[in-house]
Scaffold this motif. Structure first.
Motif, PDB file in Angstrom:
ATOM      1  N   THR A 177      69.465  71.766  82.116  1.00 51.31           N
ATOM      2  CA  THR A 177      68.980  70.378  82.146  1.00 51.31           C
ATOM      3  C   THR A 177      67.455  70.345  82.198  1.00 51.31           C
ATOM      4  OG1 THR A 177      68.802  70.040  84.555  1.00 51.31           O
ATOM      5  CG2 THR A 177      71.007  69.859  83.574  1.00 51.31           C
ATOM      6  N   ASN A 178      66.936  69.137  82.019  1.00 48.02           N
ATOM      7  CA  ASN A 178      65.501  68.917  82.167  1.00 48.02           C
ATOM      8  C   ASN A 178      65.183  68.060  83.390  1.00 48.02           C
ATOM      9  OD1 ASN A 178      64.670  70.305  79.758  1.00 48.02           O
ATOM     10  ND2 ASN A 178      65.501  68.591  78.580  1.00 48.02           N
ATOM     11  N   TYR A 179      66.098  68.004  84.327  1.00 44.56           N
ATOM     12  CA  TYR A 179      65.893  67.202  85.532  1.00 44.56           C
ATOM     13  C   TYR A 179      64.771  67.781  86.392  1.00 44.56           C
ATOM     14  CZ  TYR A 179      70.603  65.344  84.537  1.00 44.56           C
ATOM     15  OH  TYR A 179      71.692  64.769  83.953  1.00 44.56           O
ATOM     16  N   ARG A 180      64.102  66.901  87.138  1.00 44.04           N
ATOM     17  CA  ARG A 180      63.232  67.397  88.198  1.00 44.04           C
ATOM     18  C   ARG A 180      64.126  68.050  89.243  1.00 44.04           C
ATOM     19  NH1 ARG A 180      60.154  62.776  90.908  1.00 44.04           N
ATOM     20  NH2 ARG A 180      59.283  64.526  92.094  1.00 44.04           N
ATOM     21  N   LEU A 181      63.725  69.196  89.743  1.00 41.04           N
ATOM     22  CA  LEU A 181      64.575  69.957  90.652  1.00 41.04           C
ATOM     23  C   LEU A 181      63.803  70.373  91.895  1.00 41.04           C
ATOM     24  CD1 LEU A 181      66.324  72.378  88.130  1.00 41.04           C
ATOM     25  CD2 LEU A 181      67.246  70.252  89.058  1.00 41.04           C
ATOM     26  N   MET A 182      64.543  70.456  92.989  1.00 40.49           N
ATOM     27  CA  MET A 182      63.995  71.012  94.225  1.00 40.49           C
ATOM     28  C   MET A 182      65.073  71.857  94.882  1.00 40.49           C
ATOM     29  SD  MET A 182      62.663  69.073  97.661  1.00 40.49           S
ATOM     30  CE  MET A 182      62.862  69.892  99.265  1.00 40.49           C
ATOM     31  N   LEU A 183      64.754  73.113  95.142  1.00 38.67           N
ATOM     32  CA  LEU A 183      65.630  74.006  95.894  1.00 38.67           C
ATOM     33  C   LEU A 183      65.058  74.137  97.297  1.00 38.67           C
ATOM     34  CD1 LEU A 183      68.014  76.040  95.974  1.00 38.67           C
ATOM     35  CD2 LEU A 183      66.390  77.794  95.219  1.00 38.67           C
ATOM     36  N   THR A 184      65.862  73.799  98.308  1.00 34.64           N
ATOM     37  CA  THR A 184      65.354  73.888  99.675  1.00 34.64           C
ATOM     38  C   THR A 184      65.019  75.325 100.022  1.00 34.64           C
ATOM     39  OG1 THR A 184      67.487  74.284 100.735  1.00 34.64           O
ATOM     40  CG2 THR A 184      66.867  71.986 100.343  1.00 34.64           C
ATOM     41  N   GLY A 185      64.124  75.484 100.953  1.00 28.03           N
ATOM     42  CA  GLY A 185      63.886  76.803 101.501  1.00 28.03           C
ATOM     43  C   GLY A 185      64.976  77.121 102.510  1.00 28.03           C
ATOM     44  N   GLY A 186      64.704  78.083 103.371  1.00 29.85           N
ATOM     45  CA  GLY A 186      65.655  78.412 104.416  1.00 29.85           C
ATOM     46  C   GLY A 186      66.210  79.809 104.301  1.00 29.85           C
ATOM     47  N   GLU A 187      67.118  80.119 105.209  1.00 32.83           N
ATOM     48  CA  GLU A 187      67.774  81.430 105.225  1.00 32.83           C
ATOM     49  C   GLU A 187      68.919  81.439 104.233  1.00 32.83           C
ATOM     50  OE1 GLU A 187      70.154  84.401 108.306  1.00 32.83           O
ATOM     51  OE2 GLU A 187      69.089  82.636 109.069  1.00 32.83           O
ATOM     52  N   PHE A 188      68.997  82.488 103.425  1.00 30.32           N
ATOM     53  CA  PHE A 188      70.024  82.570 102.396  1.00 30.32           C
ATOM     54  C   PHE A 188      71.330  83.111 102.962  1.00 30.32           C
ATOM     55  CE2 PHE A 188      72.101  84.838  98.790  1.00 30.32           C
ATOM     56  CZ  PHE A 188      72.355  83.714  98.002  1.00 30.32           C
ATOM     57  N   SER A 189      72.440  82.411 102.688  1.00 34.90           N
ATOM     58  CA  SER A 189      73.767  82.865 103.096  1.00 34.90           C
ATOM     59  C   SER A 189      74.450  83.502 101.891  1.00 34.90           C
ATOM     60  CB  SER A 189      74.613  81.685 103.598  1.00 34.90           C
ATOM     61  OG  SER A 189      75.964  82.080 103.747  1.00 34.90           O
ATOM     62  N   PRO A 190      74.675  84.810 101.891  1.00 30.99           N
ATOM     63  CA  PRO A 190      75.276  85.469 100.728  1.00 30.99           C
ATOM     64  C   PRO A 190      76.745  85.093 100.503  1.00 30.99           C
ATOM     65  CG  PRO A 190      75.017  87.026 102.536  1.00 30.99           C
ATOM     66  CD  PRO A 190      74.308  85.771 102.948  1.00 30.99           C
ATOM     67  N   ILE A 191      77.428  84.636 101.539  1.00 31.55           N
ATOM     68  CA  ILE A 191      78.838  84.269 101.379  1.00 31.55           C
ATOM     69  C   ILE A 191      78.978  83.014 100.530  1.00 31.55           C
ATOM     70  CG2 ILE A 191      80.936  83.526 102.574  1.00 31.55           C
ATOM     71  CD1 ILE A 191      80.098  85.234 104.938  1.00 31.55           C
ATOM     72  N   THR A 192      78.183  82.003 100.858  1.00 31.26           N
ATOM     73  CA  THR A 192      78.293  80.724 100.156  1.00 31.26           C
ATOM     74  C   THR A 192      77.167  80.512  99.147  1.00 31.26           C
ATOM     75  OG1 THR A 192      77.102  79.664 101.981  1.00 31.26           O
ATOM     76  CG2 THR A 192      79.516  79.619 102.046  1.00 31.26           C
ATOM     77  N   GLU A 193      76.229  81.443  99.077  1.00 29.03           N
ATOM     78  CA  GLU A 193      75.109  81.389  98.131  1.00 29.03           C
ATOM     79  C   GLU A 193      74.321  80.087  98.277  1.00 29.03           C
ATOM     80  OE1 GLU A 193      75.707  82.988  94.214  1.00 29.03           O
ATOM     81  OE2 GLU A 193      77.614  83.885  94.786  1.00 29.03           O
ATOM     82  N   GLU A 194      73.977  79.790  99.530  1.00 28.76           N
ATOM     83  CA  GLU A 194      73.211  78.586  99.826  1.00 28.76           C
ATOM     84  C   GLU A 194      72.141  78.900 100.865  1.00 28.76           C
ATOM     85  OE1 GLU A 194      75.168  75.564 102.408  1.00 28.76           O
ATOM     86  OE2 GLU A 194      76.875  76.940 102.337  1.00 28.76           O
ATOM     87  N   PHE A 195      71.187  77.981 100.991  1.00 27.62           N
ATOM     88  CA  PHE A 195      70.116  78.113 101.965  1.00 27.62           C
ATOM     89  C   PHE A 195      70.397  77.181 103.147  1.00 27.62           C
ATOM     90  CE2 PHE A 195      68.375  79.522  97.979  1.00 27.62           C
ATOM     91  CZ  PHE A 195      67.649  80.652  98.330  1.00 27.62           C
ATOM     92  N   VAL A 196      70.252  77.711 104.356  1.00 25.08           N
ATOM     93  CA  VAL A 196      70.588  76.966 105.563  1.00 25.08           C
ATOM     94  C   VAL A 196      69.515  77.191 106.623  1.00 25.08           C
ATOM     95  CG1 VAL A 196      73.089  77.079 105.146  1.00 25.08           C
ATOM     96  CG2 VAL A 196      71.972  78.911 106.447  1.00 25.08           C
TER      97      VAL A 196
END
Length: 253
Positions: free
Chosen positions: A133-152
């Motif tokens: 896509t060409n959307y404006r994007l923001m990925l939060t910072g934080g600690e990466f969880s390898p199980i769920t592949e997210e930042f928390v």
């Protein structure tokens, strides 16, 4: 048979059979259906069974948190269907928060707006949106969880403090009664941070997640503007969860 013994026996029967009618239990225990209905009502309030019209079912508590790789191929068609509902809710030029989870990931190809600002804590969602896509994007910072592949964690939560979000779509491992649950406290924390900043708040869950519970309740279902699910939801679950919020099972026209 004393009430305590009778209710323990009901739990054993339900755990063995997954689902039983009131009349079946009454016949097995040789008591009236009225007695069984009272017992089931008490067990339901205690969170030990899921009471249904004319019967009772076992609560499926999740034994462990599955990884994204383990969940990615589960109920795919239902998750894609949910994407069409999400697309029908959001409007052009909106700021949208998308939580982590495979339900939201499979929804992404069906979000077809021209202009959006999308915020996510999901690595796989961010990578897909960056490439497709060409959307404006923001990925939060934080600690990466390898199980769920997210930042928390606190850094991820603080990154949302000054953002005005039009729509938030949170994910869950299970919805039981008024409880929206997740496996880890931090996974719920980042979603709550987004919900606090949002004008409209939705929880997404395919129908198989209704009546299931994970370890932590991170929000009450009644605090969401709607529960987005797929069109395989049965009438019993639809009526049950409609007590807490609007159930959205079709795209909004």
């Amino acid at each position: 048979m004393l009430k305590k013994e009778r209710q323990e026996r009901i739990l054993e029967l339900v755990n063995e059979s997954e689902y039983l009618t009131n009349s079946e239990i009454a016949s097995i225990l040789d008591v009236s259906e009225m007695t069984i209905r009272r017992d089931i009502s008490e067990l339901d309030k205690e969170g030990k069974v899921n009471r249904l019209y004319g019967g009772v079912e076992k609560i499926n508590f999740l034994a462990k948190e599955l990884s994204t790789k383990e969940k990615i191929d589960v109920n795919v068609s239902q998750k894609k269907y949910i994407g069409s509902i999400i697309n029908s809710i959001i409007t052009e030029n909106s700021t949208v928060y998308l939580g982590a989870g495979t339900t939201i990931f499979h929804s992404l190809p069906y979000i077809k707006k021209r202009e959006l600002f999308i915020i996510t804590n999901s690595l796989i969602a961010f990578l897909y949106l960056k490439e497709k896509t060409n959307y404006r994007l923001m990925l939060t910072g934080g600690e990466f969880s390898p199980i769920t592949e997210e930042f928390v964690g606190s850094t991820a939560e603080k990154s949302l403090e000054n953002i005005n979000i039009n729509y938030s779509f949170a994910s869950t491992n299970g919805v039981f009664e008024n409880n929206v649950t997740t496996a880890q406290y931090l996974e719920g924390g980042i979603q709550l941070a987004a919900l606090r900043q949002s004008q409209k708040k939705y929880i997404v869950a395919d129908a198989s997640k209704l009546g299931r519970s994970d370890v932590y309740t991170f929000e009450n279902l009644s605090n969401f503007d709607g529960l987005i699910t797929d069109n395989t939801i049965d009438i019993t679950k639809f009526n049950k969860y409609s007590k807490f919020t609007q159930i959205i099972k079709e795209p909004i026209r």
